[in-house]
Design an enzyme around this catalytic site. Structure first.
Site, PDB file in Angstrom:
ATOM      1  N   ARG A  58     114.610  27.937  47.310  1.00 46.50           N
ATOM      2  CA  ARG A  58     113.334  27.187  47.506  1.00 46.50           C
ATOM      3  C   ARG A  58     113.399  25.757  47.623  1.00 46.50           C
ATOM      4  O   ARG A  58     112.583  25.152  48.171  1.00 46.50           O
ATOM      5  CB  ARG A  58     111.993  27.817  46.751  1.00 46.50           C
ATOM      6  CG  ARG A  58     111.599  29.114  47.156  1.00 46.50           C
ATOM      7  CD  ARG A  58     110.770  29.924  46.056  1.00 46.50           C
ATOM      8  NE  ARG A  58     111.442  30.541  44.967  1.00 46.50           N
ATOM      9  CZ  ARG A  58     110.725  30.802  43.882  1.00 46.50           C
ATOM     10  NH1 ARG A  58     109.730  30.276  43.704  1.00 46.50           N
ATOM     11  NH2 ARG A  58     111.392  31.406  43.103  1.00 46.50           N
ATOM     12  N   GLU A  95     112.742  31.619  33.729  1.00 52.49           N
ATOM     13  CA  GLU A  95     111.725  32.385  33.188  1.00 52.49           C
ATOM     14  C   GLU A  95     111.938  34.048  33.357  1.00 52.49           C
ATOM     15  O   GLU A  95     111.519  34.633  32.485  1.00 52.49           O
ATOM     16  CB  GLU A  95     110.418  32.154  34.097  1.00 52.49           C
ATOM     17  CG  GLU A  95     109.081  32.552  33.349  1.00 52.49           C
ATOM     18  CD  GLU A  95     107.968  32.299  34.267  1.00 52.49           C
ATOM     19  OE1 GLU A  95     108.000  31.787  35.504  1.00 52.49           O
ATOM     20  OE2 GLU A  95     106.654  32.685  33.677  1.00 52.49           O
TER      21      GLU A  95
HETATM   22  O1  LIG Z   1     112.167  26.111  35.582  1.00 52.34           O
HETATM   23  P1  LIG Z   1     112.598  27.553  35.584  1.00 52.34           P
HETATM   24  O2  LIG Z   1     112.468  28.292  34.440  1.00 52.34           O
HETATM   25  O3  LIG Z   1     114.253  27.136  35.671  1.00 52.34           O
HETATM   26  O4  LIG Z   1     112.569  28.053  36.928  1.00 52.34           O
HETATM   27  C1  LIG Z   1     112.389  27.507  38.161  1.00 52.34           C
HETATM   28  C2  LIG Z   1     113.244  27.893  39.176  1.00 52.34           C
HETATM   29  O5  LIG Z   1     112.952  29.345  39.342  1.00 52.34           O
HETATM   30  C3  LIG Z   1     112.953  29.540  40.868  1.00 52.34           C
HETATM   31  O6  LIG Z   1     114.082  29.673  41.397  1.00 52.34           O
HETATM   32  P2  LIG Z   1     115.017  31.187  41.539  1.00 52.34           P
HETATM   33  O7  LIG Z   1     116.305  30.888  40.431  1.00 52.34           O
HETATM   34  O8  LIG Z   1     113.981  32.377  41.376  1.00 52.34           O
HETATM   35  O9  LIG Z   1     115.566  31.060  42.915  1.00 52.34           O
HETATM   36  P3  LIG Z   1     115.179  30.993  44.377  1.00 52.34           P
HETATM   37  O10 LIG Z   1     114.518  29.676  44.859  1.00 52.34           O
HETATM   38  O11 LIG Z   1     116.121  31.289  45.261  1.00 52.34           O
HETATM   39  O12 LIG Z   1     113.868  32.030  44.522  1.00 52.34           O
HETATM   40  C4  LIG Z   1     112.378  28.168  41.157  1.00 52.34           C
HETATM   41  O13 LIG Z   1     112.534  27.932  42.597  1.00 52.34           O
HETATM   42  C5  LIG Z   1     113.138  27.132  40.472  1.00 52.34           C
HETATM   43  O14 LIG Z   1     114.280  26.985  40.893  1.00 52.34           O
HETATM   44  N1  LIG Z   2     106.440  32.234  37.755  1.00 57.38           N
HETATM   45  C1  LIG Z   2     107.153  31.754  38.832  1.00 57.38           C
HETATM   46  N2  LIG Z   2     106.603  31.896  39.883  1.00 57.38           N
HETATM   47  C2  LIG Z   2     107.590  31.217  41.021  1.00 57.38           C
HETATM   48  N3  LIG Z   2     108.654  30.860  40.751  1.00 57.38           N
HETATM   49  C3  LIG Z   2     109.176  30.836  39.648  1.00 57.38           C
HETATM   50  N4  LIG Z   2     110.348  30.312  39.039  1.00 57.38           N
HETATM   51  C4  LIG Z   2     110.344  30.452  37.800  1.00 57.38           C
HETATM   52  N5  LIG Z   2     108.953  31.030  37.439  1.00 57.38           N
HETATM   53  C5  LIG Z   2     108.482  31.316  38.553  1.00 57.38           C
END
Ligand SMILES: O=P(O)(O)OC[C@H]1O[C@H](OP(=O)(O)OP(=O)(O)O)[C@H](O)[C@@H]1O
Ligand SMILES: Nc1ncnc2[nH]cnc12
Length: 174
Positions: A58, A95
């Site tokens: 994202r 998370e």
């Molecule tokens: O602060 P944090 O606890 O590290 O979480 C934040 C991260 O989690 C999500 O990514 P995700 O790894 O789910 O990947 P995506 O963007 O491919 O869905 C979001 O896009 C951030 O990169």
């Molecule tokens: N609660 C949440 N919603 C969307 N993206 C996330 N990445 C980590 N935690 C998330």
């Protein structure tokens, strides 16, 4: 602009107990997306950034718009097994799990100043890992920018060596 009204809560995604902050309604609203990118980019107009470092997946959405707008190079940080050339990597906690991030070893040069771009700051594990990769290549993260910040998960505290800016924030319980 009421950005918060463009974020949809999806309960129990991707795991029970997680309230997922879905940014797709914001992306689907042309004025909201454009304004979001403009507000973030305006903070860095004239700040001589060398690159935007965008985090899969994202983060690519906001990062590529910022790189275009600010006229900097776009560097991608990706999950394991996605980058084709030689990489350096680090493991980190999220998370809702654990993952590994990679960057091409020639993506940044020593002394470069970069902005980290991601959609959301939660526990801060992703951005902390990204900052470590950037520093390993000799570059400096001047700020990390997000559309959304989740308060209460300790993200800002974990990445205390990188200033963080988020467009909006929501309180969540740990
Ligand atoms: O602060 P944090 O606890 O590290 O979480 C934040 C991260 O989690 C999500 O990514 P995700 O790894 O789910 O990947 P995506 O963007 O491919 O869905 C979001 O896009 C951030 O990169
Ligand atoms: N609660 C949440 N919603 C969307 N993206 C996330 N990445 C980590 N935690 C998330």
């Amino acid at each position: 602009m009421d950005f918060a009204s463009k974020i949809r809560d999806v309960v129990d995604f991707p795991k029970p107990g997680i309230v997922f902050k879905d940014i797709t309604p914001l992306l689907q609203d042309p004025r909201a997306f454009q304004t979001a990118v403009d507000v973030i980019a305006d903070r860095h107009v004239g700040s001589k950034l060398d690159a935007i470092v965008a985090v899969e997946s994202r983060g690519f959405i906001i990062g590529s718009a910022l790189a275009y707008k600010l006229g900097c190079s776009l560097v991608v940080v990706r999950k394991a097994g996605k980058l084709p050339a030689k990489t350096i990597s680090t493991r980190y906690a999220l998370e809702y799990g654990e993952d590994e991030l990679h960057i091409h070893e020639d993506a940044l040069q020593p002394g470069q100043k970069v902005l980290i771009a991601d959609d959301l700051l939660a526990t801060g594990g992703t951005v902390r890992a990204t900052g470590q990769l950037i520093r390993q290549l000799g570059a400096t993260p001047v700020e990390a920018v997000f559309l959304v910040e989740l308060n209460g998960l300790g993200g800002r505290e974990l990445v205390n060596d990188i200033p963080c800016f988020s467009l909006m924030s929501f309180d969540v319980e740990e």
